[in-house]
Write an enzyme that holds these catalytic residues in place. Sequence first.
Site, PDB file in Angstrom:
ATOM      1  CG  ASP A  86      65.063  17.156  31.870  1.00  0.00           C
ATOM      2  OD1 ASP A  86      66.359  16.888  31.993  1.00  0.00           O
ATOM      3  OD2 ASP A  86      64.887  17.360  31.403  1.00  0.00           O
ATOM      4  CG  ASN A 137      72.887  12.127  28.693  1.00  0.00           C
ATOM      5  OD1 ASN A 137      71.911  11.182  29.176  1.00  0.00           O
ATOM      6  ND2 ASN A 137      72.493  13.874  28.265  1.00  0.00           N
TER       7      ASN A 137
HETATM    8  C1  FPP Z   1      68.732  14.312  33.422  1.00  0.00           C
HETATM    9  O1  FPP Z   1      68.760  15.843  33.933  1.00  0.00           O
HETATM   10  C2  FPP Z   1      69.064  13.407  33.945  1.00  0.00           C
HETATM   11  C3  FPP Z   1      69.785  13.241  34.000  1.00  0.00           C
HETATM   12  C4  FPP Z   1      70.897  12.494  32.665  1.00  0.00           C
HETATM   13  C5  FPP Z   1      70.483  11.190  34.769  1.00  0.00           C
HETATM   14  C6  FPP Z   1      69.224  10.920  35.462  1.00  0.00           C
HETATM   15  C7  FPP Z   1      70.482  10.249  36.879  1.00  0.00           C
HETATM   16  C8  FPP Z   1      70.140   9.894  38.040  1.00  0.00           C
HETATM   17  C9  FPP Z   1      68.468   9.619  38.228  1.00  0.00           C
HETATM   18  C10 FPP Z   1      71.387   9.018  39.055  1.00  0.00           C
HETATM   19  C11 FPP Z   1      70.895   7.966  38.831  1.00  0.00           C
HETATM   20  C12 FPP Z   1      70.213   6.369  38.040  1.00  0.00           C
HETATM   21  C13 FPP Z   1      70.044   5.414  38.449  1.00  0.00           C
HETATM   22  C14 FPP Z   1      68.813   4.806  37.845  1.00  0.00           C
HETATM   23  C15 FPP Z   1      70.293   5.300  39.363  1.00  0.00           C
HETATM   24  P1  FPP Z   1      69.893  16.715  33.575  1.00  0.00           P
HETATM   25  O2  FPP Z   1      71.409  16.327  33.869  1.00  0.00           O
HETATM   26  O3  FPP Z   1      69.587  16.942  32.000  1.00  0.00           O
HETATM   27  O4  FPP Z   1      69.521  18.027  34.602  1.00  0.00           O
HETATM   28  P2  FPP Z   1      69.181  19.050  33.414  1.00  0.00           P
HETATM   29  O5  FPP Z   1      68.016  19.082  32.467  1.00  0.00           O
HETATM   30  O6  FPP Z   1      68.815  19.932  33.934  1.00  0.00           O
HETATM   31  O7  FPP Z   1      70.372  19.737  32.766  1.00  0.00           O
END
Ligand code: FPP
Length: 260
Positions: free
Chosen positions: A33, A81
């Site tokens: 996250d 998401n």
């Molecule tokens: C959460 O941060 C992250 C995600 C929803 C996506 C995770 C994806 C990756 C790390 C990239 C690719 C993954 C793989 C397995 C190849 P957020 O967007 O919710 O952050 P925020 O809470 O600050 O908005």
Amino acid sequence: MPATLLTETLVADMLKEQIDVTKLPQHIAIIMDGNGRWAKSQGKHRVFGHKNGVQAVREASEACAEIGVPYLTLYAFSTENWNRPKTEVSALMELLILTIGREVKTLQKNNIRLNAIGQLDLLPDSCKKALDKAIRETSANTRMTLTLALSYSSRVEITDMVKSIAEKVKNNELNPSDITPEIVHNHLYTHDLPDPELLIRTSGETRISNFLLWQIAYAELCFIEKYWPDFSREDLYAAICEFQNRERRFGMTSEQILSE
Ligand code: FPP
């Protein structure tokens, strides 16, 4: 090597030495996250955060495999998401396709099996194809199973489990009185994985967010005050050390645990 990197490497090595490899968590699950906030803090677009999150995925996977953790599960995309802006969802799907394609060789080299859980049929065809191919190609690997939770919702998983058990009851294949926690486990997406023993969430949020609700019944929870792109092997080792310093009582008393 820059001084900060050298310090981080030294700290990581020191933490690694403290780990008792005979008492490793057999399954680590991570809620990655904070990509968006990480990007925002640098005045960049959220997608920049996701792109930089890939390096942390690599680091966590390599560190787990190296130390001997047999199962690692990453929450990469939740059912919720899908409600994000279309451009962000498309960018995440493209990043997934790109990363899976790029990393398959490394997975092979490191003897890591790729696995996925979630409503995978909701993924775009190109993503599903890349995922299926990588899963097929790495299926014989034995050192570690890396599971990506994609289009995943624990409540949907539990609902699907109830539906499949109900179907068996309806067809007289199963008696309601024979339903046990083990039968429930066998009907979850994670039927071939042990329950996570350690759950890590980055970004400082202290929520579970619909992730592996049944499976984490006895997991130790570790919340880290860092955004996912900044997660390093040092953080992973520190979380494992913390796990090993906790007393896991499973409902028993401290005295019972100590006399075992
Ligand atoms: C959460 O941060 C992250 C995600 C929803 C996506 C995770 C994806 C990756 C790390 C990239 C690719 C993954 C793989 C397995 C190849 P957020 O967007 O919710 O952050 P925020 O809470 O600050 O908005």
